[in-house]
Design a protein around this motif. Structure first.
Motif, PDB file in Angstrom:
ATOM      1  N   PRO A 263      44.503  39.912  41.697  1.00 34.32           N
ATOM      2  CA  PRO A 263      43.944  39.020  40.673  1.00 34.32           C
ATOM      3  C   PRO A 263      44.948  37.984  40.185  1.00 34.32           C
ATOM      4  O   PRO A 263      46.047  38.327  39.731  1.00 34.32           O
ATOM      5  N   ALA A 264      44.572  36.723  40.258  1.00 26.77           N
ATOM      6  CA  ALA A 264      45.473  35.641  39.874  1.00 26.77           C
ATOM      7  C   ALA A 264      45.856  35.704  38.400  1.00 26.77           C
ATOM      8  O   ALA A 264      46.969  35.323  38.016  1.00 26.77           O
ATOM      9  N   ALA A 265      44.941  36.187  37.560  1.00 27.94           N
ATOM     10  CA  ALA A 265      45.181  36.181  36.113  1.00 27.94           C
ATOM     11  C   ALA A 265      46.362  37.056  35.710  1.00 27.94           C
ATOM     12  O   ALA A 265      47.031  36.774  34.706  1.00 27.94           O
TER      13      ALA A 265
ATOM     14  N   ASP B 195      51.547  40.792  46.421  1.00 28.68           N
ATOM     15  CA  ASP B 195      51.602  39.746  47.442  1.00 28.68           C
ATOM     16  C   ASP B 195      50.328  39.649  48.281  1.00 28.68           C
ATOM     17  O   ASP B 195      50.224  38.770  49.137  1.00 28.68           O
TER      18      ASP B 195
ATOM     19  N   TYR C  59      56.016  35.646  32.620  1.00 29.98           N
ATOM     20  CA  TYR C  59      57.001  35.946  33.659  1.00 29.98           C
ATOM     21  C   TYR C  59      58.425  35.838  33.100  1.00 29.98           C
ATOM     22  O   TYR C  59      59.227  36.781  33.203  1.00 29.98           O
TER      23      TYR C  59
ATOM     24  N   PRO D  83      46.418  38.781  49.203  1.00 27.42           N
ATOM     25  CA  PRO D  83      45.525  37.694  48.792  1.00 27.42           C
ATOM     26  C   PRO D  83      44.488  38.120  47.776  1.00 27.42           C
ATOM     27  O   PRO D  83      43.969  37.299  47.007  1.00 27.42           O
ATOM     28  N   GLU D  84      44.162  39.423  47.743  1.00 30.64           N
ATOM     29  CA  GLU D  84      43.114  39.906  46.837  1.00 30.64           C
ATOM     30  C   GLU D  84      43.631  40.171  45.426  1.00 30.64           C
ATOM     31  O   GLU D  84      42.854  40.471  44.516  1.00 30.64           O
TER      32      GLU D  84
ATOM     33  N   LYS E 270      48.841  38.007  37.968  1.00 21.37           N
ATOM     34  CA  LYS E 270      49.919  37.916  38.954  1.00 21.37           C
ATOM     35  C   LYS E 270      51.269  37.565  38.336  1.00 21.37           C
ATOM     36  O   LYS E 270      52.293  38.146  38.731  1.00 21.37           O
ATOM     37  N   PRO E 271      51.364  36.629  37.362  1.00 20.99           N
ATOM     38  CA  PRO E 271      52.680  36.340  36.786  1.00 20.99           C
ATOM     39  C   PRO E 271      53.334  37.576  36.159  1.00 20.99           C
ATOM     40  O   PRO E 271      54.520  37.836  36.377  1.00 20.99           O
TER      41      PRO E 271
ATOM     42  N   SER F 284      54.238  40.059  38.899  1.00 20.14           N
ATOM     43  CA  SER F 284      55.405  39.585  39.646  1.00 20.14           C
ATOM     44  C   SER F 284      56.686  39.841  38.870  1.00 20.14           C
ATOM     45  O   SER F 284      57.718  40.211  39.443  1.00 20.14           O
TER      46      SER F 284
END
Length: 219
Positions: free
Chosen positions: A125-127, A120, A80, A122-123, A129-130, A133
């Motif tokens: 992918p967290a991996a 933004d 990020y 909820p679905e 997201k940085p 973003s």
């Protein structure tokens, strides 16, 4: 045209390099390690760090446009911060070089579905997201940019290195959209090869399309 290219050894950047040279443009590629680029006609390779705006300025001086496919690396724990720092340096160097036309590859996360940006949801992918973003925040900053004649290309939602569309190579065909993802007829995410993503961005360069705007593409 003479074009300064950032990120020419990456997945998208390599396709942009091929497309620019294919069309006869003179390319100045700014890279950290020149050994990663083989010599080619109409290609000048400069060594430097995109985190340094003065280095970018030197590489961009005398060019008609700067194209950026910069990525801080998906496995980078500081993606990020590094993505934004690099993007800001590239933009500052481009301005300082007196180059107005700036075209950049962004992310799909800033596209909207039902009024919400994908990053933004909820679905999402967290991996990734940085990094997504950071690309979204880079786009937000570009929207306030007054000195640069910028264009941002958001890849389609299904775009990644191992997708089926990559096997199609360069077809020269694509659909365009603006702020919402393009979908297939069966409702699945749109996709495109890196080669045709490059076709779309170089078309935008040559035809002066999408001035101070974002667009997206897919088959």
């Amino acid at each position: 045209m003479k074009v300064t290219l950032i990120g020419s050894t990456g997945f998208v950047g390599a396709a942009l390099l091929d497309e620019l040279l294919r069309r006869g443009h003179e390319v100045v590629a700014l890279v950290r390690d020149p050994a990663n680029l083989a010599p080619r006609p109409h290609l000048q390779v400069l060594q430097g760090d995109v985190m340094d705006a003065a280095v970018v300025q030197k590489a961009a001086t005398g060019s008609d446009a700067v194209l950026s496919a910069y990525n801080a690396g998906w496995t980078n724990p500081n993606i990020y911060e590094d993505f934004l720092k690099g993007s800001q340096a590239i933009e500052a160097g481009t301005r300082a070089a007196g180059v107005a036309r700036y075209l950049v590859v962004g992310g799909a996360g800033s596209l909207y579905v039902n009024g919400q940006q994908l990053v933004d949801s909820p679905e999402f992918p967290a991996a990734i997201k940085p990094g997504a973003s950071a690309a979204r925040d880079m786009y937000s900053a570009l929207q306030k940019e007054s000195a640069l004649d910028w264009t941002l290309l958001s890849p389609p939602v299904g775009f990644h290195g191992g997708s089926a569309a990559q096997s199609q190579g360069r077809t020269g065909q694509y659909r365009t959209g603006k702020d919402e993802p393009l979908w297939q007829a069966d409702g699945s995410p749109g996709d495109i090869s890196a080669a045709d993503l490059a076709v779309a961005l170089v078309d935008a360069l040559e035809q002066h399309l999408h001035s101070k705007a974002r667009f997206t593409v897919a088959y």
